[in-house]
Motif scaffolding. Structure first.
Motif, short mmCIF file in Angstrom:
data_model
loop_
_atom_site.label_atom_id
_atom_site.label_comp_id
_atom_site.label_asym_id
_atom_site.label_seq_id
_atom_site.Cartn_x
_atom_site.Cartn_y
_atom_site.Cartn_z
N GLU A 175 -34.50 -40.94 -23.10
CA GLU A 175 -34.62 -42.06 -22.16
C GLU A 175 -36.06 -42.54 -22.11
N VAL A 176 -36.26 -43.85 -22.20
CA VAL A 176 -37.60 -44.41 -22.26
C VAL A 176 -38.20 -44.73 -20.89
N TYR A 177 -37.34 -44.98 -19.89
CA TYR A 177 -37.84 -45.41 -18.59
C TYR A 177 -38.23 -44.23 -17.69
N ASP A 178 -39.49 -44.23 -17.23
CA ASP A 178 -39.97 -43.17 -16.32
C ASP A 178 -39.06 -43.01 -15.11
N SER A 179 -38.78 -44.13 -14.48
CA SER A 179 -38.09 -44.10 -13.20
C SER A 179 -36.62 -43.74 -13.31
N VAL A 180 -36.10 -43.70 -14.53
CA VAL A 180 -34.71 -43.29 -14.75
C VAL A 180 -34.65 -41.83 -15.19
N ILE A 181 -35.54 -41.44 -16.08
CA ILE A 181 -35.48 -40.07 -16.60
C ILE A 181 -35.78 -39.03 -15.51
N VAL A 182 -36.51 -39.42 -14.48
CA VAL A 182 -36.77 -38.45 -13.41
C VAL A 182 -35.50 -38.12 -12.63
N ILE A 183 -34.54 -39.05 -12.61
CA ILE A 183 -33.25 -38.77 -11.98
C ILE A 183 -32.47 -37.78 -12.84
N ALA A 184 -32.51 -38.01 -14.16
CA ALA A 184 -31.89 -37.05 -15.08
C ALA A 184 -32.56 -35.68 -14.97
N LEU A 185 -33.86 -35.69 -14.77
CA LEU A 185 -34.61 -34.44 -14.60
C LEU A 185 -34.11 -33.67 -13.39
N MET A 241 -31.51 -53.77 -18.22
CA MET A 241 -31.35 -52.88 -17.07
C MET A 241 -32.53 -53.05 -16.12
N ARG A 242 -32.26 -53.32 -14.86
CA ARG A 242 -33.31 -53.44 -13.87
C ARG A 242 -33.67 -52.04 -13.34
N VAL A 243 -34.93 -51.72 -13.41
CA VAL A 243 -35.39 -50.38 -13.03
C VAL A 243 -36.38 -50.49 -11.89
N ARG A 244 -36.09 -49.82 -10.80
CA ARG A 244 -37.01 -49.80 -9.66
C ARG A 244 -38.18 -48.87 -9.96
N ASN A 245 -39.37 -49.38 -9.83
CA ASN A 245 -40.56 -48.60 -10.17
C ASN A 245 -40.75 -47.42 -9.22
N LYS A 246 -41.07 -46.27 -9.82
CA LYS A 246 -41.39 -45.07 -9.05
C LYS A 246 -42.79 -44.62 -9.49
N PRO A 247 -43.82 -44.97 -8.73
CA PRO A 247 -45.20 -44.67 -9.15
C PRO A 247 -45.47 -43.20 -9.41
N TRP A 248 -44.70 -42.33 -8.79
CA TRP A 248 -44.91 -40.90 -8.91
C TRP A 248 -44.17 -40.29 -10.10
N ALA A 249 -43.37 -41.11 -10.80
CA ALA A 249 -42.49 -40.58 -11.84
C ALA A 249 -43.27 -39.92 -12.98
N LYS A 250 -44.37 -40.55 -13.42
CA LYS A 250 -45.12 -40.01 -14.56
C LYS A 250 -45.67 -38.62 -14.25
N ASP A 251 -46.17 -38.43 -13.03
CA ASP A 251 -46.69 -37.11 -12.64
C ASP A 251 -45.59 -36.07 -12.64
N LYS A 252 -44.41 -36.46 -12.15
CA LYS A 252 -43.30 -35.51 -12.11
C LYS A 252 -42.86 -35.11 -13.51
N ILE A 253 -42.85 -36.07 -14.42
CA ILE A 253 -42.50 -35.78 -15.81
C ILE A 253 -43.46 -34.75 -16.40
N GLU A 254 -44.74 -34.96 -16.17
CA GLU A 254 -45.76 -34.07 -16.73
C GLU A 254 -45.71 -32.67 -16.12
N GLN A 255 -45.16 -32.56 -14.92
CA GLN A 255 -45.08 -31.27 -14.24
C GLN A 255 -43.91 -30.40 -14.71
N HIS A 256 -43.03 -30.96 -15.55
CA HIS A 256 -41.84 -30.20 -15.96
C HIS A 256 -41.66 -30.21 -17.48
#
Length: 213
Positions: free
Chosen positions: A69-79, A1-16
């Motif tokens: 989900e293991v990918y940062d840039s995908v799980i933030v969409i699920a979030l 699966m090709r995943v477009r990098n979202k540099p801000w994703a890790k911060d968003k994960i930690e905020q929720h």
């Protein structure tokens, strides 16, 4: 699966942490504390953008759901989906499927969903397939006796491989469809991939298998 990098994703994960469980290893054997009830727990391994697991949680309020989900840039969409849906019986885990035993123990999980997993078609990558025997052992080790796997894919090769893998492992085949959308199966909730592939005319394969005691 090709995943477009979202540099801000890790911060968003930690905020929720109320949605994406932080330090999940501390809840091993006691996930009821997270949901504050003793309802059955169903997990989706490889939850992607979260459409399936969110809609399942909406439709079945007496079951708890966990999207993995293991990918940062995908799980933030699920979030984002989870925040919008605001359903109390759904959480997300940002971990690798091969590490499930770090976070769950026997009797924690009642059902595992595998939807449109990466087929890993090359023989040398067989061990990465989520229906490979080692993963079947992982699932059995965290599930209740008689727990079930529900599996969907558009990939005929992966489906045939998985049926053989399930059979060799000794799983009981409860249901099989070689063309889900033309079957009489009721209550199907589609994933994003399922909508895409079925819209292109692809056949959708589905099965349900049960661990035998």
């Amino acid at each position: 699966m090709r995943v477009r990098n979202k540099p801000w994703a890790k911060d968003k994960i930690e905020q929720h942490p109320q949605y994406i469980v932080a330090n999940p290893e501390q809840y091993k054997g006691k996930w009821h504390e997270v949901f504050e009830n003793d309802q059955p727990l169903h997990i989706e391994v490889g939850t992607g953008k979260g459409q399936f697991i969110t809609e399942m949680a909406k439709a079945n309020p007496t079951i708890n759901y966990m999207g993995i989900e293991v990918y940062d840039s995908v799980i933030v969409i699920a979030l984002d989906r989870l925040i919008e849906a605001d359903v109390p019986n759904l959480r997300l885990l940002h971990v690798n499927a091969s590490d499930l035993e770090k976070y769950f123990t026997k009797n924690d999980v009642d059902r595992v969903y595998l939807n449109f997993s990466d087929p890993w078609p090359k023989s040398r990558h067989e061990k990465r397939r989520l229906t490979y025997k080692d993963f079947l052992t992982f699932y059995e080790d965290i599930m209740v006796d008689g727990g079930e796997i529900h599996f969907k894919t558009d990939n005929q090769g992966l489906f045939e491989y998985s049926l053989m893998s399930f059979s060799k492992y000794g799983l009981l085949l409860k249901y099989v469809s070689l063309d889900l959308h033309k079957s009489d199966f009721e209550g199907n909730i589609m994933t994003e991939y399922e909508e895409k592939f079925s819209g292109m005319g692809s056949r959708i394969y589905r099965c349900e298998v049960k661990y035998q005691n």
